[in-house]
Design a protein around this motif. Structure first.
Motif, PDB file in Angstrom:
ATOM      1  N   VAL A   1       0.848  -1.203   0.000  1.00 41.34           N
ATOM      2  CA  VAL A   1       0.000   0.000   0.000  1.00 41.34           C
ATOM      3  C   VAL A   1       0.879   1.247   0.000  1.00 41.34           C
ATOM      4  CG1 VAL A   1      -1.592   1.378   1.406  1.00 41.34           C
ATOM      5  CG2 VAL A   1      -2.044  -1.052   1.024  1.00 41.34           C
ATOM      6  N   GLU A   2       1.858   1.292   0.886  1.00 41.75           N
ATOM      7  CA  GLU A   2       2.737   2.464   0.972  1.00 41.75           C
ATOM      8  C   GLU A   2       3.552   2.654  -0.307  1.00 41.75           C
ATOM      9  OE1 GLU A   2       2.663   4.913   3.191  1.00 41.75           O
ATOM     10  OE2 GLU A   2       0.966   3.803   4.004  1.00 41.75           O
TER      11      GLU A   2
ATOM     12  N   LEU B   1       4.226   5.959  -5.257  1.00 42.40           N
ATOM     13  CA  LEU B   1       4.224   6.109  -6.713  1.00 42.40           C
ATOM     14  C   LEU B   1       2.978   6.835  -7.233  1.00 42.40           C
ATOM     15  CD1 LEU B   1       5.461   2.554  -7.762  1.00 42.40           C
ATOM     16  CD2 LEU B   1       6.806   4.659  -7.579  1.00 42.40           C
ATOM     17  N   LYS B   2       2.098   7.230  -6.296  1.00 42.21           N
ATOM     18  CA  LYS B   2       0.830   7.877  -6.640  1.00 42.21           C
ATOM     19  C   LYS B   2      -0.050   6.976  -7.510  1.00 42.21           C
ATOM     20  CE  LYS B   2       2.707  12.527  -6.102  1.00 42.21           C
ATOM     21  NZ  LYS B   2       3.654  12.150  -5.142  1.00 42.21           N
ATOM     22  N   GLU B   3      -0.012   5.683  -7.222  1.00 45.38           N
ATOM     23  CA  GLU B   3      -0.810   4.695  -7.950  1.00 45.38           C
ATOM     24  C   GLU B   3      -1.964   4.157  -7.121  1.00 45.38           C
ATOM     25  OE1 GLU B   3      -0.508   3.492 -11.132  1.00 45.38           O
ATOM     26  OE2 GLU B   3       1.075   4.929 -11.544  1.00 45.38           O
ATOM     27  N   TYR B   4      -1.904   4.340  -5.817  1.00 43.47           N
ATOM     28  CA  TYR B   4      -2.910   3.723  -4.940  1.00 43.47           C
ATOM     29  C   TYR B   4      -4.322   4.226  -5.242  1.00 43.47           C
ATOM     30  CZ  TYR B   4      -5.057   1.788  -0.750  1.00 43.47           C
ATOM     31  OH  TYR B   4      -5.855   1.087   0.115  1.00 43.47           O
TER      32      TYR B   4
ATOM     33  N   HIS C   1     -13.437   1.691  -0.185  1.00 44.62           N
ATOM     34  CA  HIS C   1     -12.777   0.534  -0.798  1.00 44.62           C
ATOM     35  C   HIS C   1     -11.307   0.483  -0.403  1.00 44.62           C
ATOM     36  CE1 HIS C   1     -10.731  -1.374  -4.421  1.00 44.62           C
ATOM     37  NE2 HIS C   1     -11.421  -2.355  -3.876  1.00 44.62           N
ATOM     38  N   ASN C   2     -10.908  -0.621   0.197  1.00 48.66           N
ATOM     39  CA  ASN C   2      -9.503  -0.880   0.479  1.00 48.66           C
ATOM     40  C   ASN C   2      -9.069  -2.026  -0.427  1.00 48.66           C
ATOM     41  OD1 ASN C   2      -9.092   0.996   2.649  1.00 48.66           O
ATOM     42  ND2 ASN C   2     -10.386  -0.328   3.873  1.00 48.66           N
ATOM     43  N   PRO C   3      -8.246  -1.738  -1.436  1.00 51.32           N
ATOM     44  CA  PRO C   3      -7.866  -2.780  -2.392  1.00 51.32           C
ATOM     45  C   PRO C   3      -7.218  -3.977  -1.705  1.00 51.32           C
ATOM     46  CG  PRO C   3      -7.174  -0.632  -3.166  1.00 51.32           C
ATOM     47  CD  PRO C   3      -7.654  -0.448  -1.760  1.00 51.32           C
ATOM     48  N   LYS C   4      -7.552  -5.138  -2.195  1.00 47.23           N
ATOM     49  CA  LYS C   4      -6.975  -6.382  -1.689  1.00 47.23           C
ATOM     50  C   LYS C   4      -5.647  -6.633  -2.393  1.00 47.23           C
ATOM     51  CE  LYS C   4     -11.378  -8.425  -0.600  1.00 47.23           C
ATOM     52  NZ  LYS C   4     -12.578  -8.198  -1.293  1.00 47.23           N
ATOM     53  N   LEU C   5      -4.878  -7.553  -1.843  1.00 49.23           N
ATOM     54  CA  LEU C   5      -3.579  -7.883  -2.439  1.00 49.23           C
ATOM     55  C   LEU C   5      -3.709  -8.249  -3.912  1.00 49.23           C
ATOM     56  CD1 LEU C   5      -1.630  -9.976   0.227  1.00 49.23           C
ATOM     57  CD2 LEU C   5      -0.885  -7.886  -0.884  1.00 49.23           C
TER      58      LEU C   5
ATOM     59  N   GLN D   1      12.018  -4.369  -3.902  1.00 51.55           N
ATOM     60  CA  GLN D   1      11.583  -3.249  -4.743  1.00 51.55           C
ATOM     61  C   GLN D   1      10.585  -2.363  -4.008  1.00 51.55           C
ATOM     62  OE1 GLN D   1      10.341  -4.232  -8.717  1.00 51.55           O
ATOM     63  NE2 GLN D   1      12.150  -5.453  -9.098  1.00 51.55           N
ATOM     64  N   ILE D   2       9.688  -2.978  -3.258  1.00 50.86           N
ATOM     65  CA  ILE D   2       8.673  -2.212  -2.521  1.00 50.86           C
ATOM     66  C   ILE D   2       9.327  -1.345  -1.453  1.00 50.86           C
ATOM     67  CG2 ILE D   2       6.795  -2.439  -0.845  1.00 50.86           C
ATOM     68  CD1 ILE D   2       5.853  -4.859  -2.442  1.00 50.86           C
ATOM     69  N   LEU D   3      10.300  -1.888  -0.753  1.00 51.43           N
ATOM     70  CA  LEU D   3      10.916  -1.158   0.352  1.00 51.43           C
ATOM     71  C   LEU D   3      11.983  -0.177  -0.095  1.00 51.43           C
ATOM     72  CD1 LEU D   3      11.136  -4.068   2.943  1.00 51.43           C
ATOM     73  CD2 LEU D   3       9.469  -2.197   2.864  1.00 51.43           C
ATOM     74  N   ASN D   4      12.382  -0.260  -1.365  1.00 51.98           N
ATOM     75  CA  ASN D   4      13.388   0.664  -1.924  1.00 51.98           C
ATOM     76  C   ASN D   4      12.880   1.240  -3.240  1.00 51.98           C
ATOM     77  OD1 ASN D   4      15.686   0.198  -0.045  1.00 51.98           O
ATOM     78  ND2 ASN D   4      15.389  -1.898  -0.768  1.00 51.98           N
TER      79      ASN D   4
END
Length: 127
Positions: free
Chosen positions: A29-30, A35-38, A47-51, A118-121
């Motif tokens: 999510v973060e 990336l301004k994609e959420y 709505h909270n998107p699921k995995l 990739q997510i954390l960096n």
């Protein structure tokens, strides 16, 4: 063994996978917010998107380009009977009759480790 002792034992076995899934989901999510994609995934304020929805967005919008990571995401989405699958992660978090073991958590981590890196960096646009 009492019901309480069985419950304690089951919770103890489930915690590593529950922590893993929650950490994974919150990190994703973060990452998407960074990336301004959420907001492009959210259908409305409730709505909270699921995995699965977030994975689909990553793939459809070519946010992830590493072929090994893309393959891992596709396997997570499709290999419903594997310990690393979306189905199993969901069962661990939402099904009182399903417990995970350390081996399952290790298998799940092994499947998502490169994606987590990739997510954390995240790379900024300027880089």
């Amino acid at each position: 063994m009492t019901n309480y002792e069985r419950f304690q034992s089951k919770i103890f076995r489930m915690l590593p996978m529950i922590y893993f899934v929650v950490f994974f989901e919150c990190s994703l999510v973060e990452f998407l917010k960074h990336l301004k994609e959420y907001d492009k995934i959210k259908k409305n304020n409730e709505h909270n998107p699921k995995l699965g929805e977030m994975f689909t967005h990553l793939l459809n919008n070519k946010i992830i380009t590493d072929s090994n990571v893309i393959q891992a995401i596709n396997e997570i989405k499709s290999d419903w009977d594997k310990p690393y699958s979306l189905e199993r992660m969901n069962m661990v978090n939402h099904n009182e009759n399903y417990a995970s073991v350390e081996k399952d958590t290790r298998a799940a981590w092994g499947k998502v480790e490169k994606l987590m890196i990739q997510i954390l960096n995240p790379k900024d646009d300027e880089e």
